[in-house]
Write a protein that holds these residues in place. Structure first.
Motif, short mmCIF file in Angstrom:
data_model
loop_
_atom_site.label_atom_id
_atom_site.label_comp_id
_atom_site.label_asym_id
_atom_site.label_seq_id
_atom_site.Cartn_x
_atom_site.Cartn_y
_atom_site.Cartn_z
N SER A 43 13.24 67.29 -29.21
CA SER A 43 12.44 68.51 -29.34
C SER A 43 11.46 68.32 -30.48
CB SER A 43 13.35 69.71 -29.62
OG SER A 43 12.59 70.88 -29.81
N ASP A 44 10.22 68.70 -30.28
CA ASP A 44 9.19 68.53 -31.31
C ASP A 44 9.11 67.09 -31.80
OD1 ASP A 44 8.63 71.25 -31.16
OD2 ASP A 44 10.03 71.75 -32.76
N GLY A 45 9.33 66.16 -30.87
CA GLY A 45 9.19 64.74 -31.20
C GLY A 45 10.38 64.09 -31.89
N VAL A 46 11.44 64.86 -32.18
CA VAL A 46 12.60 64.27 -32.87
C VAL A 46 13.87 64.51 -32.07
CG1 VAL A 46 11.54 64.49 -35.15
CG2 VAL A 46 12.96 66.33 -34.27
N ILE A 47 14.89 63.70 -32.36
CA ILE A 47 16.15 63.77 -31.62
C ILE A 47 16.95 65.00 -32.06
CG2 ILE A 47 18.38 62.64 -31.28
CD1 ILE A 47 16.88 59.96 -31.58
N VAL A 48 17.34 65.81 -31.08
CA VAL A 48 18.19 66.97 -31.36
C VAL A 48 19.57 66.82 -30.73
CG1 VAL A 48 16.32 68.61 -31.73
CG2 VAL A 48 17.15 68.23 -29.40
N GLY A 49 19.68 65.91 -29.77
CA GLY A 49 20.97 65.61 -29.14
C GLY A 49 21.22 64.11 -29.21
N PHE A 50 21.90 63.67 -30.29
CA PHE A 50 22.04 62.23 -30.55
C PHE A 50 22.74 61.52 -29.39
CE2 PHE A 50 24.06 58.43 -32.17
CZ PHE A 50 23.06 57.87 -32.94
N ASP A 51 23.88 62.05 -28.94
CA ASP A 51 24.65 61.37 -27.90
C ASP A 51 23.89 61.28 -26.59
OD1 ASP A 51 26.77 60.90 -29.59
OD2 ASP A 51 27.85 62.72 -29.04
N THR A 52 23.21 62.37 -26.21
CA THR A 52 22.46 62.34 -24.95
C THR A 52 21.24 61.43 -25.07
OG1 THR A 52 21.42 64.43 -25.62
CG2 THR A 52 23.22 64.56 -24.04
N ALA A 53 20.61 61.39 -26.25
CA ALA A 53 19.47 60.49 -26.46
C ALA A 53 19.93 59.04 -26.35
CB ALA A 53 18.84 60.74 -27.82
N ARG A 54 21.09 58.73 -26.91
CA ARG A 54 21.64 57.37 -26.84
C ARG A 54 21.94 56.98 -25.39
NH1 ARG A 54 26.65 55.96 -26.33
NH2 ARG A 54 27.43 58.01 -26.96
N LEU A 55 22.58 57.90 -24.65
CA LEU A 55 22.88 57.64 -23.25
C LEU A 55 21.61 57.39 -22.44
CD1 LEU A 55 25.65 60.32 -22.51
CD2 LEU A 55 25.93 57.83 -22.38
N MET A 56 20.61 58.25 -22.70
CA MET A 56 19.35 58.15 -21.96
C MET A 56 18.65 56.83 -22.25
SD MET A 56 16.07 60.74 -22.08
CE MET A 56 15.49 60.17 -23.69
N LEU A 57 18.53 56.49 -23.53
CA LEU A 57 17.81 55.27 -23.90
C LEU A 57 18.55 54.03 -23.42
CD1 LEU A 57 15.26 54.36 -25.25
CD2 LEU A 57 16.44 54.34 -27.44
N LYS A 58 19.87 54.03 -23.56
CA LYS A 58 20.66 52.89 -23.07
C LYS A 58 20.48 52.71 -21.57
CE LYS A 58 25.30 50.88 -23.35
NZ LYS A 58 26.68 51.05 -23.86
N HIS A 59 20.48 53.82 -20.84
CA HIS A 59 20.27 53.76 -19.39
C HIS A 59 18.90 53.18 -19.06
CE1 HIS A 59 20.41 55.12 -15.17
NE2 HIS A 59 19.15 55.47 -15.36
N PHE A 60 17.87 53.67 -19.75
CA PHE A 60 16.50 53.18 -19.47
C PHE A 60 16.37 51.70 -19.79
CE2 PHE A 60 14.54 57.67 -20.19
CZ PHE A 60 14.76 57.98 -18.86
N ILE A 61 16.95 51.26 -20.93
CA ILE A 61 16.86 49.85 -21.32
C ILE A 61 17.59 48.97 -20.30
CG2 ILE A 61 17.62 48.15 -23.03
CD1 ILE A 61 16.98 50.22 -25.20
N GLN A 62 18.78 49.40 -19.90
CA GLN A 62 19.52 48.62 -18.91
C GLN A 62 18.80 48.60 -17.56
OE1 GLN A 62 23.45 50.37 -19.03
NE2 GLN A 62 24.16 48.92 -20.59
N GLN A 63 18.13 49.71 -17.25
CA GLN A 63 17.40 49.80 -15.99
C GLN A 63 16.27 48.77 -15.95
OE1 GLN A 63 16.28 53.82 -14.87
NE2 GLN A 63 14.49 53.09 -13.75
N VAL A 64 15.50 48.67 -17.04
CA VAL A 64 14.36 47.74 -17.03
C VAL A 64 14.80 46.29 -17.22
CG1 VAL A 64 12.78 49.52 -17.84
CG2 VAL A 64 13.84 47.99 -19.51
N GLN A 65 16.00 46.10 -17.79
CA GLN A 65 16.51 44.75 -17.99
C GLN A 65 17.52 44.35 -16.92
OE1 GLN A 65 16.01 44.13 -22.74
NE2 GLN A 65 18.02 44.66 -22.00
#
Length: 342
Positions: free
Chosen positions: A71-93
């Motif tokens: 929200s407003d450019g910063v992380i407000v949900g650490f666990d969900t942000a981690r899950l999302m980013l890990k998913h995206f990185i694994q998806q492209v790799q």
């Protein structure tokens, strides 16, 4: 030579409030997805991410939690942000977590040290061995092909989903910066409230975004002001479905206060720069990037208010991600623009 040994290999990430873009150094931008996560309320297990999760928003049952981890450019949900980013990185790799160990991730210039730490920790937990942060407007300037490595003034206004980042960049550093938590998502919210107040109709953020993109305008122009769009929603009094026709001119009036704040911030930055850099900007003008750059009349408004020429790149939404990628590919030359976090 394998990717792990090649210094230029890595991932560039524009982790935005509205969208996440990922750049692979040997492939370019390989992912553009909404920054949205859907979780099971009870087990907190992952149900959907990106466009699939976004399609559920405002349509999900109570048993499913659909949210934006930023929200407003910063992380407000650490666990969900981690899950999302890990998913995206694994998806492209293709599931190979550590194929690209170096990660460059963009960060709003107004981020606190705690917010920056959260960004770097999310990237580390998603599989990065080396994490570097880059200020969003610096990445946008590099992505827009501005000569940031030279002692020349380059002004960038990056209007994303959560923040508007303004900076004058010279010789691989920011001379003056300003960060506002007024941007694309705020515009959508304003449109929702305008329609509710003036037309007694409740609409969702996706409808509001459609209004913004199709008839949203911020500078007087007969063609844009007279543009019309019919939208549907729920009648406030009856609770029944209904529709209304909106005009571009009313959207311009609704957005005027927020746009005035952005223009004031731009002027504030211009007032702080040294005279030599001011002379550069007279020659070079201002570059607008981010999704907000697509607002009709924005370049004309900023040009009118500042007296400077305003340029919009052909793909303003990709500039930050492209900038992270160019730093990866020219790491030795551009390393000075980065902040090592891990």
């Amino acid at each position: 030579m394998g990717p792990l040994n090649h210094l230029s290999h890595g991932i560039g990430i524009d982790l935005g409030t509205a969208n996440t873009l990922i750049f692979l150094s040997d492939q370019g931008i390989v992912l553009r997805e909404p920054s949205v996560v859907a979780l099971d309320q009870t087990s907190r297990s992952l149900l959907a991410i990106g466009s699939e999760a976004e399609a559920m928003m405002r349509r999900n049952p109570a048993s499913i939690d659909v949210n934006r981890p930023l929200s407003d450019g910063v992380i407000v949900g650490f666990d969900t942000a981690r899950l999302m980013l890990k998913h995206f990185i694994q998806q492209v790799q293709k599931g190979q977590t550590l194929l690209y160990p170096r990660v460059i991730i963009s960060s709003p210039v107004g981020s606190t040290s705690i917010e920056k730490r959260a960004l770097s920790e999310v990237a580390a937990q998603a599989g990065a061995r080396e994490v570097y942060l880059i200020d969003e407007p610096v990445a946008a300037a590099i992505g827009a092909d501005l000569p940031v490595e030279e002692p020349i003034g380059n002004m960038v206004v990056d209007i994303g989903g959560g923040t508007t980042e303004i900076a004058v960049v010279s010789y691989m550093g920011t001379v003056v910066t300003e960060s506002l938590r007024v941007a694309g998502n705020k515009f959508d919210d304003i449109i929702c409230r305008h329609v509710k107040k003036n037309h007694d109709l409740l609409i969702g953020e996706r409808t509001a975004e459609s209004v913004k993109m199709k008839i949203g305008t911020v500078y007087p122009h007969p063609e844009h002001d007279e543009a019309e769009l019919e939208i549907s929603g729920l009648r406030l009094l009856s609770g029944l479905p209904g529709s209304v026709v909106l005009q571009g001119s009313e959207i311009r009036e609704a957005l005027s206060e927020s746009l005035n704040r952005i223009v004031s911030a731009i002027k504030k930055v211009l007032e702080k720069i040294p005279p030599e850099l001011a002379a550069d900007l007279i020659d070079r003008g201002i570059v607008i990037t981010g999704g907000g750059a697509k607002l009709k009349g924005l370049d004309a408004l900023i040009s009118y208010e500042t007296g400077l020429v305003v340029h919009v790149p052909s793909d303003p939404l990709s500039c930050v991600a492209l900038g992270t990628g160019k730093v990866l590919e020219n790491f030795k030359t551009l390393e000075r623009v980065l902040q090592k976090r891990l």
